[in-house]
Design a protein around this motif. Sequence first.
Motif, mmCIF file in Angstrom:
data_model
loop_
_atom_site.group_PDB
_atom_site.id
_atom_site.type_symbol
_atom_site.label_atom_id
_atom_site.label_comp_id
_atom_site.label_asym_id
_atom_site.label_seq_id
_atom_site.Cartn_x
_atom_site.Cartn_y
_atom_site.Cartn_z
ATOM 1 N N THR A 265 25.396 -95.236 73.338
ATOM 2 C CA THR A 265 26.644 -95.863 73.789
ATOM 3 C C THR A 265 27.552 -94.904 74.547
ATOM 4 O OG1 THR A 265 27.707 -95.297 71.689
ATOM 5 C CG2 THR A 265 26.656 -97.461 71.848
ATOM 6 N N GLU B 25 30.187 -97.527 79.487
ATOM 7 C CA GLU B 25 31.037 -98.219 80.449
ATOM 8 C C GLU B 25 30.678 -97.857 81.880
ATOM 9 O OE1 GLU B 25 34.959 -95.576 80.859
ATOM 10 O OE2 GLU B 25 34.647 -96.374 78.854
ATOM 11 N N GLY C 33 39.593 -99.409 70.964
ATOM 12 C CA GLY C 33 38.397 -100.189 71.231
ATOM 13 C C GLY C 33 37.171 -99.339 71.003
ATOM 14 N N PRO C 34 36.013 -99.967 70.944
ATOM 15 C CA PRO C 34 34.780 -99.215 70.732
ATOM 16 C C PRO C 34 34.455 -98.339 71.925
ATOM 17 C CG PRO C 34 34.291 -101.498 71.250
ATOM 18 C CD PRO C 34 35.775 -101.408 71.077
ATOM 19 N N ALA D 192 34.464 -99.112 76.030
ATOM 20 C CA ALA D 192 35.289 -100.297 76.283
ATOM 21 C C ALA D 192 36.094 -100.182 77.574
ATOM 22 C CB ALA D 192 36.243 -100.540 75.108
ATOM 23 N N VAL E 149 43.946 -103.840 72.649
ATOM 24 C CA VAL E 149 42.568 -103.760 72.168
ATOM 25 C C VAL E 149 41.636 -104.109 73.318
ATOM 26 C CG1 VAL E 149 40.921 -104.502 70.425
ATOM 27 C CG2 VAL E 149 43.372 -104.459 69.883
ATOM 28 N N GLU F 32 37.584 -104.414 74.748
ATOM 29 C CA GLU F 32 36.178 -104.559 74.380
ATOM 30 C C GLU F 32 35.417 -105.041 75.612
ATOM 31 O OE1 GLU F 32 33.330 -106.588 70.952
ATOM 32 O OE2 GLU F 32 35.192 -107.603 71.548
ATOM 33 N N GLY F 33 34.384 -104.269 75.979
ATOM 34 C CA GLY F 33 33.576 -104.664 77.120
ATOM 35 C C GLY F 33 34.357 -104.777 78.407
ATOM 36 N N LEU G 177 38.084 -107.724 65.825
ATOM 37 C CA LEU G 177 37.608 -106.399 66.231
ATOM 38 C C LEU G 177 38.577 -105.321 65.771
ATOM 39 C CD1 LEU G 177 35.792 -104.441 67.821
ATOM 40 C CD2 LEU G 177 37.137 -104.978 69.868
ATOM 41 N N TYR G 178 39.869 -105.552 65.959
ATOM 42 C CA TYR G 178 40.844 -104.556 65.545
ATOM 43 C C TYR G 178 40.841 -104.402 64.030
ATOM 44 C CZ TYR G 178 45.178 -102.004 64.890
ATOM 45 O OH TYR G 178 46.102 -101.064 64.511
#
Length: 628
Positions: A395, A399, A423-424, A427, A596, A598-599, A617-618
Amino acid sequence: MTSPFSGRRSRGRTDGPRASFRQLLPFLFEHKRTLVIVTVLSVAAAVTTLAQPLLVGEVISRVQAGSPLEWLVWALVVLVIASSVISGYQHYLLQRTGTAVVFSSRRRLIARILHLPIREFDARRTGDIVSRVGTDTTLLYAVLTQGLADSIGNVLIFVGAIIAMLVIDPLLLLLILVVIGASFGVVGALSGRIRRHTSAQQEKVGELASAVERAVGSIRTVRAAGAAEREQAGITETAAEAYGIGVRIAKASALVVPIAGIALQLSLLVVLGVGGFRVASGAITIASLVTFVMFLFFLIQPLGSFFGAITSVNQALGALGRIQEVLDLPTESEDDAAIAARTAQTMQESSDAAIEFRDVRFRYPAAVIAARQQTEAEAKAMLASAHVDTSALETIEAEDTAGDVLRGVSFRVPRGSRVALVGPSGAGKSTTLSLIERFYDPAEGEILLDGRDIRTLDRDELRARLGYVEQDAPTLAGTIGDNLRLASPDATDAECERVLREVNLGEVLDRSPLGLDAPVGEAGVMLSGGERQRLAIARALLAAPPILLLDESTSSLDGLNEQRMREAIDSVAEGRTLIVIAHRLSTVVDSDVIVVLEGGRVVGQGTHSELVATVPLYRDLAKHQLLV
């Protein structure tokens, strides 16, 4: 054997960027005054050189006739001495000018490199860029020192010798021109090969510099992974490829160099054989034959210089192609001129947002994606060779390789507030800060600073209002003071010491009697990871800009230092705007707004308590203390 970390690129490429002779002229014309002096000296040297055979012929004729020599011997001595003095001074000027051309090209390269868009650095190897400044520019030196600049004098000698030989004996001259014409044909065939090989060699030298720079920069990782031998093998293989190309250049050059000697020897044999017969037949005199032979040597001498100039110029043009490739790249300012022409300035009459994203979409250039994919593959290969699990790397920088990094991102940062981006991994958090700093520009949408599209602002003006602490907290080689004053060159010692103690770096000052002059080592190797991170934050705090961008700035700190850091940031944040990429929950909970991601999309905005209740998610990230 190829090292997994050797960073091979474009294998099989044999032809790099090529330059034309016209592109070389600006480097020479910067020193046109000196070149004019050299030209005048060349003409003077040509005159003194061409006069010598005529005097020698006259001396021989007078000796044969029993006439007195009178002033002829002294005139011949004066001509020889004058020719030598002129040649020596001309050689000095050429050496000095050659060094000046190298300096000029390096100055232009450095000025261009330091103002290139960030995308160029992300897509290129550091070592390759460095080799263009060092190795490639050195080849320009040979252009002036190996016969090009004094070509006018050589042409005069060449033409003058031909005219004199034509007057003495046209038949002998015709035979010699046949030999010379054949040598020119061979040199012309070889010159293109030399240029192609030189370009390929410089490309390989760039790869070699990149491989060495990367391995040395990661020497601890290399040693810890037990990969020193494999790295050595990979780098040596690249060096061997450069050596192989160099051998091919040497072979081609070796064919060029003796051509002048062969032409001289064949011409001399023709002159002695045919000329001796014509002396015996009474067609010419002995004095005329001796004069003709001397002119023959003066004819071959500039011819040899010309052949040497062809070799050196072709090598220089191969290197100049790589130099010109960088000089032709647009700088950030030139990019701005193109962007401003098509970007409408957006203004809001009364905006309380310091920063605002409006439907921003962004994708990294293909060259940057390819370079980062290769770097990630090399890192995985390195760890795999040491039997380290690489699944966690899947990962890293995801991005950068998954199409659009940001997909319609919109959020507002109120003036004087603290906003956290969470965010992960992958993100788009770090990319968001890069866009604010204008390291890249969005493909679609707008980013506003105090109501203005940042693309309409001067980059220096924009960045003067931003304080940016990168995720990796780089430290420059030099001293603690050098690092602190990078953005605040006029800061006093007292101000530097104050901000260092605010971020709990007082112990670094106290452990060396040099204080702010204490060296930090290459890339800050004499500091711990946490100290390097705190030093980077101190640098941003010292500049005290109205907006601070902190990219996971406390990730390397322990609990005590994180608390001290938060207190320092809180003290300087009053009245300022902060955008923080959060690594720990403790950094997030006090934020005025949490965004937040994501993606590449915004999936929630609000306070900590609001997001825990409304964004799964948070809630999951908070449960794991945001340690992602």
